[in-house]
Write an enzyme that holds these catalytic residues in place. Structure first.
Site, short mmCIF file in Angstrom:
data_model
loop_
_atom_site.label_atom_id
_atom_site.label_comp_id
_atom_site.label_asym_id
_atom_site.label_seq_id
_atom_site.Cartn_x
_atom_site.Cartn_y
_atom_site.Cartn_z
N CYS A 86 99.67 47.85 -4.17
CA CYS A 86 99.72 49.03 -3.29
C CYS A 86 100.23 50.27 -4.05
CB CYS A 86 100.62 48.74 -2.08
SG CYS A 86 100.55 50.07 -0.90
N GLY A 111 86.98 46.14 -8.08
CA GLY A 111 86.82 47.58 -8.24
C GLY A 111 85.37 47.97 -8.39
C1 LIG Z 1 91.16 50.56 4.05
C2 LIG Z 1 91.64 49.77 2.87
C3 LIG Z 1 92.64 48.83 3.04
C4 LIG Z 1 93.08 48.07 1.95
N1 LIG Z 1 94.03 47.13 2.15
C5 LIG Z 1 94.37 46.30 1.14
C6 LIG Z 1 95.29 45.26 1.33
O1 LIG Z 1 95.85 45.08 2.41
N2 LIG Z 1 95.57 44.46 0.26
C7 LIG Z 1 94.98 44.64 -0.97
O2 LIG Z 1 95.25 43.88 -1.89
N3 LIG Z 1 94.13 45.65 -1.18
C8 LIG Z 1 93.81 46.47 -0.16
N4 LIG Z 1 92.92 47.48 -0.39
C9 LIG Z 1 92.37 47.66 -1.74
C10 LIG Z 1 91.10 46.87 -1.94
O3 LIG Z 1 91.34 45.49 -1.71
C11 LIG Z 1 90.59 47.01 -3.36
O4 LIG Z 1 91.53 46.53 -4.27
C12 LIG Z 1 90.27 48.45 -3.74
O5 LIG Z 1 89.67 49.16 -2.67
C13 LIG Z 1 89.33 48.49 -4.96
O6 LIG Z 1 88.20 47.68 -4.75
P1 LIG Z 1 86.80 48.29 -4.21
O7 LIG Z 1 86.35 49.30 -5.24
O8 LIG Z 1 85.91 47.08 -4.07
O9 LIG Z 1 87.10 48.96 -2.92
C14 LIG Z 1 92.51 48.28 0.67
C15 LIG Z 1 91.52 49.24 0.50
C16 LIG Z 1 91.07 49.98 1.58
C17 LIG Z 1 90.00 51.00 1.35
#
Ligand SMILES: Cc1cc2nc3c(=O)[nH]c(=O)nc-3n(C[C@H](O)[C@H](O)[C@H](O)COP(=O)(O)O)c2cc1C
Length: 364
Positions: A90, A194
């Site tokens: 986070c 990512g």
């Molecule tokens: C709305 C939202 C909520 C998220 N909540 C969490 C979470 O609770 N735990 C976590 O590990 N990552 C959380 N993330 C991060 C995503 O799991 C991920 O690591 C990040 O968005 C990058 O991956 P992506 O490019 O596939 O989105 C959140 C992302 C978004 C957009």
């Protein structure tokens, strides 16, 4: 994902993945160790699972080994959880300010103590523990390679790496080379995270990095069928199994199913309210008019949803302009990561008390 992956959405995604024989794991929204241990009602209310979920998978936030150990125990013993993931990704100031989230792995010994507490508690139930983290605080304070080593030494089953630092937030592009470097550095499975917007991105990531699998975040917002595509792509990387893009009629069926599952899990009124935030993601790039979008974003019953969805043109083809394009949070990099005074002075943190709020729900 906080605010997204409740039981209804996990089931919707699961239905998509299993239609193609895929083996995805859908993780419950993050809950806090302290909230769970202290019996916080909101935390407990989030621990709802669908009957289709064969493995109940939960992400825990925690900064105190004692709370994390106890919370893991409760998850396994009282909730039948079969996989616990620990969140150290986070980037939100209110979390890093206290030394939590992506700031915590800087304190290597404390990280190890937390991981060992979770692994020790889960081992009594034969439950694997994984962790998720970012590259580090910023480019001058990287933590992921040490985190991988510590995870491995602590008995963690796999580590997921989001290829951004905390200071980057969700901006720019994820560094897949860092995922590859972690794969080289540890012998436990590494899951890459990512910028997976399409199934092809997942295949490319695995090929480029040697990751054992991928973690999908924003790419599935308003696109639960991404998991169907992922299952098909991994089953047949030649691309033969690629599914046709859904028409607006098919997207609308998916929207109806989503709202129906939300209503089943939380009652129609709350379910429809919860559904509203997904509307713009589902309709991204489609020609649906502003008034209709607006009405859908205020929907309050399934009957009203049916009426509104019937106004969409079922034959409209999927807008290829949104393929491969980011969705959800992006923003710009932060100026700096807010940390407790003197946080970077040493990398140990043994016995350090990092305050953990029971209602931390901001995620990763
Ligand atoms: C709305 C939202 C909520 C998220 N909540 C969490 C979470 O609770 N735990 C976590 O590990 N990552 C959380 N993330 C991060 C995503 O799991 C991920 O690591 C990040 O968005 C990058 O991956 P992506 O490019 O596939 O989105 C959140 C992302 C978004 C957009």
């Amino acid at each position: 994902m906080a605010g997204i992956t409740n039981a209804a959405y996990r089931r919707l995604c699961l239905e998509q993945a299993t239609a193609e024989g895929g083996s995805s794991l859908f993780v419950c929204e993050m809950i806090t160790s302290r909230g769970l241990v202290e019996g916080d009602a909101t935390t407990r209310s989030m621990l709802v699972f669908d009957e289709l979920e064969e493995i109940r998978s939960v992400q825990l936030y925690g900064t105190d080994p004692a709370y994390v150990g106890k919370a893991t125990e409760i998850l396994c013993a009282d909730y039948g959880v079969g996989h616990v993931d620990l969140n150290f990704g986070c980037p939100v100031p209110k979390v890093t300010r206290k030394g939590g989230g992506a700031a915590l792995p800087w304190k290597r010994t404390l990280l190890g103590e937390i991981l060992q507490a979770a692994v020790g508690a889960a081992a009594r139930y034969g439950v694997p523990v994984t962790m998720k983290t970012r590259k580090g605080i910023d480019d001058d304070h990287l933590t992921y390679l040490d985190a991988g080593r510590i995870a491995q030494e602590s008995g963690v089953a796999a580590i997921a790496l989001h290829g951004r630092t905390a200071v980057q937030g969700y901006s720019g592009t994820a560094d897949w080379d860092a995922i590859g470097a972690l794969v080289e550095h540890v012998s436990i499975p590494v899951l890459g995270n990512g910028d997976i917007w399409e199934a092809g991105d997942a295949l490319r990531m695995v090929e480029q990095t040697g990751a054992a699998g991928v973690v999908v975040g924003r790419g599935c917002l308003g696109r639960p069928w991404l998991f169907r595509d992922l299952a098909a792509a991994f089953a047949d990387p030649s691309g033969e199994g690629v599914k046709a893009l859904p028409t607006l009629g098919e997207v609308s069926t998916m929207m109806r199913r989503h709202a129906e599952l939300l209503s089943r899990h939380m009652g129609e009124e709350r379910g429809c309210k919860e559904f509203r935030k997904h509307v713009s993601w589902y309709l991204k790039g489609f020609a649906a008019g502003g008034d209709l979008r607006h009405a859908l974003a205020l929907v309050s019953s399934l009957a009203e949803l049916d009426t509104l969805l019937s106004e969409l043109d079922p034959d409209e083809t999927f807008p290829t302009t949104v393929l491969g394009a980011p969705r959800g949070r992006q923003g710009s990099p932060r100026k700096r990561v807010v940390l407790p005074d003197g946080w970077l002075d040493d990398t140990d943190g043994r016995g350090l008390v990092v305050r953990e709020d029971a209602d931390e729900t901001t995620g990763g």
